[in-house]
Design a protein around this motif. Sequence first.
Motif, PDB file in Angstrom:
ATOM      1  N   ASP A 110      11.713  -6.460  -3.349  1.00  0.00           N
ATOM      2  CA  ASP A 110      11.586  -6.026  -4.922  1.00  0.00           C
ATOM      3  C   ASP A 110       9.898  -5.745  -5.177  1.00  0.00           C
ATOM      4  O   ASP A 110       9.730  -4.931  -6.032  1.00  0.00           O
ATOM      5  CB  ASP A 110      12.069  -6.881  -5.898  1.00  0.00           C
ATOM      6  N   TYR A 111       9.350  -6.268  -4.363  1.00  0.00           N
ATOM      7  CA  TYR A 111       7.791  -5.903  -4.419  1.00  0.00           C
ATOM      8  C   TYR A 111       7.221  -5.308  -3.336  1.00  0.00           C
ATOM      9  O   TYR A 111       7.680  -5.145  -2.149  1.00  0.00           O
ATOM     10  CB  TYR A 111       7.251  -7.534  -4.531  1.00  0.00           C
ATOM     11  N   CYS A 112       6.183  -4.661  -3.516  1.00  0.00           N
ATOM     12  CA  CYS A 112       5.203  -4.022  -2.497  1.00  0.00           C
ATOM     13  C   CYS A 112       3.762  -4.126  -3.058  1.00  0.00           C
ATOM     14  O   CYS A 112       3.649  -4.718  -4.248  1.00  0.00           O
ATOM     15  CB  CYS A 112       5.654  -2.539  -2.458  1.00  0.00           C
ATOM     16  N   ARG A 113       2.786  -3.979  -2.231  1.00  0.00           N
ATOM     17  CA  ARG A 113       1.399  -3.941  -2.615  1.00  0.00           C
ATOM     18  C   ARG A 113       0.909  -2.576  -2.939  1.00  0.00           C
ATOM     19  O   ARG A 113       0.960  -1.511  -2.371  1.00  0.00           O
ATOM     20  CB  ARG A 113       0.680  -4.414  -1.321  1.00  0.00           C
ATOM     21  N   CYS A 114      -0.238  -2.865  -3.985  1.00  0.00           N
ATOM     22  CA  CYS A 114      -0.722  -1.645  -4.402  1.00  0.00           C
ATOM     23  C   CYS A 114      -1.787  -1.216  -3.169  1.00  0.00           C
ATOM     24  O   CYS A 114      -2.398  -1.920  -2.653  1.00  0.00           O
ATOM     25  CB  CYS A 114      -1.602  -2.104  -5.664  1.00  0.00           C
ATOM     26  N   PHE A 115      -1.743  -0.028  -3.234  1.00  0.00           N
ATOM     27  CA  PHE A 115      -2.534   0.513  -1.811  1.00  0.00           C
ATOM     28  C   PHE A 115      -3.979   0.204  -2.008  1.00  0.00           C
ATOM     29  O   PHE A 115      -4.709   0.282  -1.064  1.00  0.00           O
ATOM     30  CB  PHE A 115      -2.248   2.107  -1.512  1.00  0.00           C
ATOM     31  N   THR A 116      -4.440   0.562  -3.350  1.00  0.00           N
ATOM     32  CA  THR A 116      -5.781   0.238  -3.556  1.00  0.00           C
ATOM     33  C   THR A 116      -6.330  -1.147  -3.895  1.00  0.00           C
ATOM     34  O   THR A 116      -7.431  -1.590  -3.280  1.00  0.00           O
ATOM     35  CB  THR A 116      -6.200   1.126  -4.590  1.00  0.00           C
ATOM     36  N   CYS A 117      -5.591  -1.902  -4.532  1.00  0.00           N
ATOM     37  CA  CYS A 117      -6.244  -3.074  -4.989  1.00  0.00           C
ATOM     38  C   CYS A 117      -5.340  -4.607  -4.305  1.00  0.00           C
ATOM     39  O   CYS A 117      -5.848  -5.552  -4.277  1.00  0.00           O
ATOM     40  CB  CYS A 117      -6.303  -3.479  -6.467  1.00  0.00           C
ATOM     41  N   GLY A 118      -4.231  -4.118  -3.510  1.00  0.00           N
ATOM     42  CA  GLY A 118      -3.390  -5.076  -2.752  1.00  0.00           C
ATOM     43  C   GLY A 118      -2.732  -6.080  -3.788  1.00  0.00           C
ATOM     44  O   GLY A 118      -1.939  -6.664  -3.218  1.00  0.00           O
ATOM     45  N   LYS A 119      -2.707  -5.784  -5.050  1.00  0.00           N
ATOM     46  CA  LYS A 119      -1.905  -6.582  -5.881  1.00  0.00           C
ATOM     47  C   LYS A 119      -0.288  -6.384  -5.371  1.00  0.00           C
ATOM     48  O   LYS A 119       0.090  -5.209  -5.570  1.00  0.00           O
ATOM     49  CB  LYS A 119      -2.054  -6.023  -7.322  1.00  0.00           C
ATOM     50  N   LEU A 120       0.417  -7.412  -5.617  1.00  0.00           N
ATOM     51  CA  LEU A 120       1.888  -7.334  -5.395  1.00  0.00           C
ATOM     52  C   LEU A 120       2.581  -6.958  -6.643  1.00  0.00           C
ATOM     53  O   LEU A 120       2.226  -7.618  -7.844  1.00  0.00           O
ATOM     54  CB  LEU A 120       2.310  -8.942  -4.851  1.00  0.00           C
ATOM     55  N   VAL A 121       3.304  -5.768  -6.586  1.00  0.00           N
ATOM     56  CA  VAL A 121       4.081  -5.302  -7.777  1.00  0.00           C
ATOM     57  C   VAL A 121       5.350  -5.111  -7.732  1.00  0.00           C
ATOM     58  O   VAL A 121       5.752  -4.863  -6.463  1.00  0.00           O
ATOM     59  CB  VAL A 121       3.292  -4.177  -8.422  1.00  0.00           C
ATOM     60  N   ASP A 122       6.223  -5.054  -8.685  1.00  0.00           N
ATOM     61  CA  ASP A 122       7.713  -4.815  -8.402  1.00  0.00           C
ATOM     62  C   ASP A 122       7.791  -3.206  -8.585  1.00  0.00           C
ATOM     63  O   ASP A 122       7.135  -2.578  -9.294  1.00  0.00           O
ATOM     64  CB  ASP A 122       8.342  -5.096  -9.772  1.00  0.00           C
ATOM     65  N   TRP A 123       8.574  -2.743  -7.482  1.00  0.00           N
ATOM     66  CA  TRP A 123       8.257  -1.318  -7.004  1.00  0.00           C
ATOM     67  C   TRP A 123       9.233  -0.575  -8.300  1.00  0.00           C
ATOM     68  O   TRP A 123       8.770   0.635  -8.457  1.00  0.00           O
ATOM     69  CB  TRP A 123       8.698  -1.044  -5.621  1.00  0.00           C
ATOM     70  N   HIS A 124      10.297  -1.156  -8.898  1.00  0.00           N
ATOM     71  CA  HIS A 124      11.093  -0.675  -9.840  1.00  0.00           C
ATOM     72  C   HIS A 124      10.141  -0.376 -11.126  1.00  0.00           C
ATOM     73  O   HIS A 124      10.614   0.739 -11.701  1.00  0.00           O
ATOM     74  CB  HIS A 124      12.071  -1.603  -9.945  1.00  0.00           C
ATOM     75  N   TYR A 125       9.397  -1.117 -11.489  1.00  0.00           N
ATOM     76  CA  TYR A 125       9.001  -1.237 -12.818  1.00  0.00           C
ATOM     77  C   TYR A 125       7.338  -1.019 -12.950  1.00  0.00           C
ATOM     78  O   TYR A 125       6.677  -0.407 -13.859  1.00  0.00           O
ATOM     79  CB  TYR A 125       9.204  -2.441 -13.807  1.00  0.00           C
ATOM     80  N   ASP A 126       6.516  -1.809 -11.971  1.00  0.00           N
ATOM     81  CA  ASP A 126       5.036  -2.080 -12.264  1.00  0.00           C
ATOM     82  C   ASP A 126       4.227  -1.073 -11.173  1.00  0.00           C
ATOM     83  O   ASP A 126       3.161  -1.410 -10.806  1.00  0.00           O
ATOM     84  CB  ASP A 126       4.810  -3.486 -11.950  1.00  0.00           C
ATOM     85  N   CYS A 127       4.953  -0.229 -10.887  1.00  0.00           N
ATOM     86  CA  CYS A 127       4.332   0.349  -9.577  1.00  0.00           C
ATOM     87  C   CYS A 127       4.389   2.135  -9.594  1.00  0.00           C
ATOM     88  O   CYS A 127       5.785   2.513 -10.249  1.00  0.00           O
ATOM     89  CB  CYS A 127       5.125   0.096  -8.255  1.00  0.00           C
ATOM     90  N   ASP A 128       3.741   2.694  -9.426  1.00  0.00           N
ATOM     91  CA  ASP A 128       3.645   4.287  -9.367  1.00  0.00           C
ATOM     92  C   ASP A 128       3.577   4.847  -7.951  1.00  0.00           C
ATOM     93  O   ASP A 128       2.882   3.887  -7.181  1.00  0.00           O
ATOM     94  CB  ASP A 128       2.323   4.822 -10.202  1.00  0.00           C
ATOM     95  N   ALA A 129       3.811   6.153  -7.994  1.00  0.00           N
ATOM     96  CA  ALA A 129       3.510   6.965  -6.596  1.00  0.00           C
ATOM     97  C   ALA A 129       2.016   7.321  -6.695  1.00  0.00           C
ATOM     98  O   ALA A 129       2.200   8.428  -7.459  1.00  0.00           O
ATOM     99  CB  ALA A 129       4.680   7.656  -6.274  1.00  0.00           C
ATOM    100  N   GLY A 130       1.039   6.761  -6.414  1.00  0.00           N
ATOM    101  CA  GLY A 130      -0.280   7.363  -6.644  1.00  0.00           C
ATOM    102  C   GLY A 130      -0.510   8.236  -5.723  1.00  0.00           C
ATOM    103  O   GLY A 130      -0.667   7.906  -4.519  1.00  0.00           O
ATOM    104  N   HIS A 131      -1.229   9.347  -6.341  1.00  0.00           N
ATOM    105  CA  HIS A 131      -1.909  10.255  -5.336  1.00  0.00           C
ATOM    106  C   HIS A 131      -3.234  10.160  -5.155  1.00  0.00           C
ATOM    107  O   HIS A 131      -4.008  10.071  -6.161  1.00  0.00           O
ATOM    108  CB  HIS A 131      -1.306  11.708  -6.054  1.00  0.00           C
ATOM    109  N   PHE A 132      -3.873  10.543  -3.943  1.00  0.00           N
ATOM    110  CA  PHE A 132      -5.292  10.399  -3.612  1.00  0.00           C
ATOM    111  C   PHE A 132      -5.876  11.716  -4.177  1.00  0.00           C
ATOM    112  O   PHE A 132      -6.603  11.652  -5.089  1.00  0.00           O
ATOM    113  CB  PHE A 132      -5.317  10.423  -2.142  1.00  0.00           C
ATOM    114  N   GLN A 133      -5.144  12.758  -3.914  1.00  0.00           N
ATOM    115  CA  GLN A 133      -5.497  14.126  -4.292  1.00  0.00           C
ATOM    116  C   GLN A 133      -4.367  14.331  -5.571  1.00  0.00           C
ATOM    117  O   GLN A 133      -3.256  14.257  -5.278  1.00  0.00           O
ATOM    118  CB  GLN A 133      -5.480  15.036  -3.144  1.00  0.00           C
TER     119      GLN A 133
END
Length: 128
Positions: A27-50
Motif C-alpha cells: 500500500d506504500y511507496c517512496r516519494c522519488f524526491t524526498c524518500g518519504k513513505l506514502v500511501d500510493w492510493h491517497y497521499d501520492c501523485d504521479a509527479g512529472h520532472f518535466q
Amino acid sequence: MSNSAAKATAVKWFNLWVRKRAAGGNDYCRCFTCGKLVDWHYDCDAGHFQSKRYEATRFDELNVHPQCKFCNHHLKGNIGVYYEQLDKVYGTGTAKKIIQKSQMMCKRNRNDYLELSDKYRKLYKSLA
C-alpha cells in the motif's frame, strides 16, 4: 469519445500505474524526491520532472515517478532533487535527455490516447 476524454482516460491509467508499480504490491511507496513513505492510493501523485504540458514527455516512464503531495505541490515538484535523483537512478545525463526530449514536437490524436489508455490499464491490472 472525444480527443480530450481519451487523453484524460490515458492520463488516469498511466498515473495509477506509475504509483501502483512503485508500491510493488504494497500500500506504500517512496516519494522519488524526498524518500518519504506514502500511501500510493491517497497521499501520492504521479509527479512529472518535466511538466505534463510537454506532450513529448507526458507519458515518458523516466519522466514520471511517485511523489508525495508536499514535494509535488508545495515544492513545485522539487525539481532540483528530481534532477539529481534521475541521474543517480538511471545514469548521468538522464535528466538532461528528458529536458531535451520535452522540447520536441509531439502531437497525439484520439487513437494514440486510446492505445496509451489500453496499454497502461493492462499494465495496472497486471500488478499485484
